[in-house]
Design an enzyme around this catalytic site. Structure first.
Site, short mmCIF file in Angstrom:
data_model
loop_
_atom_site.label_atom_id
_atom_site.label_comp_id
_atom_site.label_asym_id
_atom_site.label_seq_id
_atom_site.Cartn_x
_atom_site.Cartn_y
_atom_site.Cartn_z
N HIS A 62 0.86 -1.18 0.00
CA HIS A 62 0.00 0.00 0.00
C HIS A 62 0.90 1.24 0.00
CE1 HIS A 62 -3.73 2.21 0.99
NE2 HIS A 62 -3.02 2.88 1.89
N ASP A 64 0.96 5.34 0.12
CA ASP A 64 0.16 6.51 0.49
C ASP A 64 0.73 7.77 -0.13
OD1 ASP A 64 -1.90 5.57 2.36
OD2 ASP A 64 -0.18 4.87 3.52
N MET A 98 -4.31 10.47 -1.64
CA MET A 98 -4.98 11.43 -0.76
C MET A 98 -4.74 12.80 -1.36
SD MET A 98 -3.83 9.74 2.82
CE MET A 98 -2.67 8.63 2.05
N GLY A 172 -3.63 11.06 6.73
CA GLY A 172 -2.52 12.02 6.83
C GLY A 172 -1.34 11.50 7.62
N GLY A 174 0.36 7.97 9.92
CA GLY A 174 0.29 6.62 10.44
C GLY A 174 0.24 6.66 11.96
N GLY A 175 0.06 5.51 12.56
CA GLY A 175 0.18 5.39 14.01
C GLY A 175 -1.00 5.92 14.82
N GLY A 202 -5.90 2.22 8.56
CA GLY A 202 -5.68 3.11 9.69
C GLY A 202 -5.89 2.41 11.01
N GLY A 203 -4.81 2.30 11.78
CA GLY A 203 -4.91 1.69 13.10
C GLY A 203 -5.17 0.20 13.07
N GLY A 223 0.16 -0.30 8.62
CA GLY A 223 1.43 0.39 8.48
C GLY A 223 2.31 0.18 9.69
N SER A 224 2.08 1.00 10.74
CA SER A 224 3.00 0.94 11.88
C SER A 224 3.02 -0.43 12.55
CB SER A 224 2.69 2.05 12.89
OG SER A 224 1.35 2.38 12.88
C1 DX5 Z 1 -3.14 7.24 6.65
C2 DX5 Z 1 -2.72 6.29 5.57
C3 DX5 Z 1 -2.53 4.91 6.04
C4 DX5 Z 1 -1.41 4.76 7.05
C5 DX5 Z 1 -1.86 3.72 8.01
O1 DX5 Z 1 -3.25 8.49 6.10
O2 DX5 Z 1 -3.70 6.26 4.55
O3 DX5 Z 1 -2.32 4.01 4.97
O4 DX5 Z 1 -0.19 4.39 6.48
O5 DX5 Z 1 -0.94 3.67 9.03
P1 DX5 Z 1 -1.21 2.89 10.37
O6 DX5 Z 1 -1.45 1.45 10.00
O7 DX5 Z 1 0.02 3.13 11.15
O8 DX5 Z 1 -2.44 3.49 10.99
ZN ZN Z 2 -3.55 4.59 3.01
#
Ligand code: DX5
Ligand code: ZN
Length: 244
Positions: A62, A64, A98, A172, A174-175, A202-203, A223-224
């Protein structure tokens, strides 16, 4: 249900005649898919991180892409998508735009190697034509929904999308913490398009992915959670076990 195959199988004719084009023949809907988000990678070692994500057994990468007039951050652009293509050509590239004007960048991201292009319903463009254009380029399209946007706005697009992405954080960064209150949107989509790929982003971790799966999601961006793991493969395997 067939999963998508990599490498040589990629350009073969679809055995179940899904109607997809050259880039879509191997990507069949409704498979459980786990997608590490490169945003959480170590940017000093991007190529290695892409390879680590691929070797983890995850289904796709993925990526971003952020426009600071749409989200309060800037990430990276088409060059990183082409780096991913060069580094791990068989690792599917799911590109999340985005951006306020995704219409201006479709060609650049397609050229860089995007295979699915996701655009926000909140973007400032003619979404019907953007969705059509993505398919005309033989890519998969997807529509993305921010947490504060009611899911009903997707009704006019339901017949035109390959995938829907329900944001479970404000885009916008991660984490952030998973917003379970977004899950009824997943259920709404699943009820209306039972075969649609429905993604959450997200999350997401092993626990929140399970909640999203119960609501009807089948694609999970993390992500994180994944990039923080010493052993990403074990974390991906654990997520798959929980989602099975
Ligand atoms: C947020 C991004 C996500 C982000 C998710 O703006 O669209 O793809 O990388 O990150 P985590 O998994 O850390 O919430
Ligand atoms: Zn994303």
């Amino acid at each position: 249900m067939l999963g998508f195959k990599r490498g040589a199988a990629r350009r073969q004719t679809c055995p179940i005649a899904c109607g997809g084009g050259a880039n879509r023949v191997y990507y069949h809907p409704m498979k459980t898919q786990i997608l590490p988000s490169l945003l959480a990678a170590d940017f000093g070692r991007l190529a290695e991180e892409i390879l680590r994500a691929e070797a983890s057994g995850a289904d796709a990468l993925h990526l971003d892409i952020m426009d600071p007039t749409f989200v309060p951050n800037i990430s990276f652009g088409p060059d990183v998508v082409s780096l991913a293509k060069r580094t791990a050509p068989g690792f599917y590239r799911n590109v999340h735009l985005m951006m306020n004007r995704p219409d201006l960048y479709l060609d650049a991201f397609a050229k860089a190697g995007a295979q699915t292009i996701q655009v926000h319903v909140e973007a400032d463009c003619d979404l019907h034509s953007v969705l059509r254009r993505i398919r005309e380029m033989d890519l998969r399209n997807a529509i993305v929904l921010n947490p504060e946007t009611p899911v009903e706005v997707l009704a006019p697009y339901l017949g035109e999308i390959d995938e829907a992405l329900v944001m479970t954080v404000h885009p916008g960064h991660g984490g952030q913490k998973f917003m379970a209150e977004c899950l009824p949107k997943v259920a709404w989509l699943r009820e209306r398009r039972p075969e649609l790929d429905v993604m959450v982003d997200g999350g997401v971790n092993g626990e929140t992915a399970t909640l999203a799966a119960k609501a009807g999601a089948n694609q999970f961006v993390a992500g994180s959670y994944l990039f923080a793991q010493k052993d990403m493969a074990a974390a991906v395997a654990d997520m798959r076990r929980r989602l099975a």
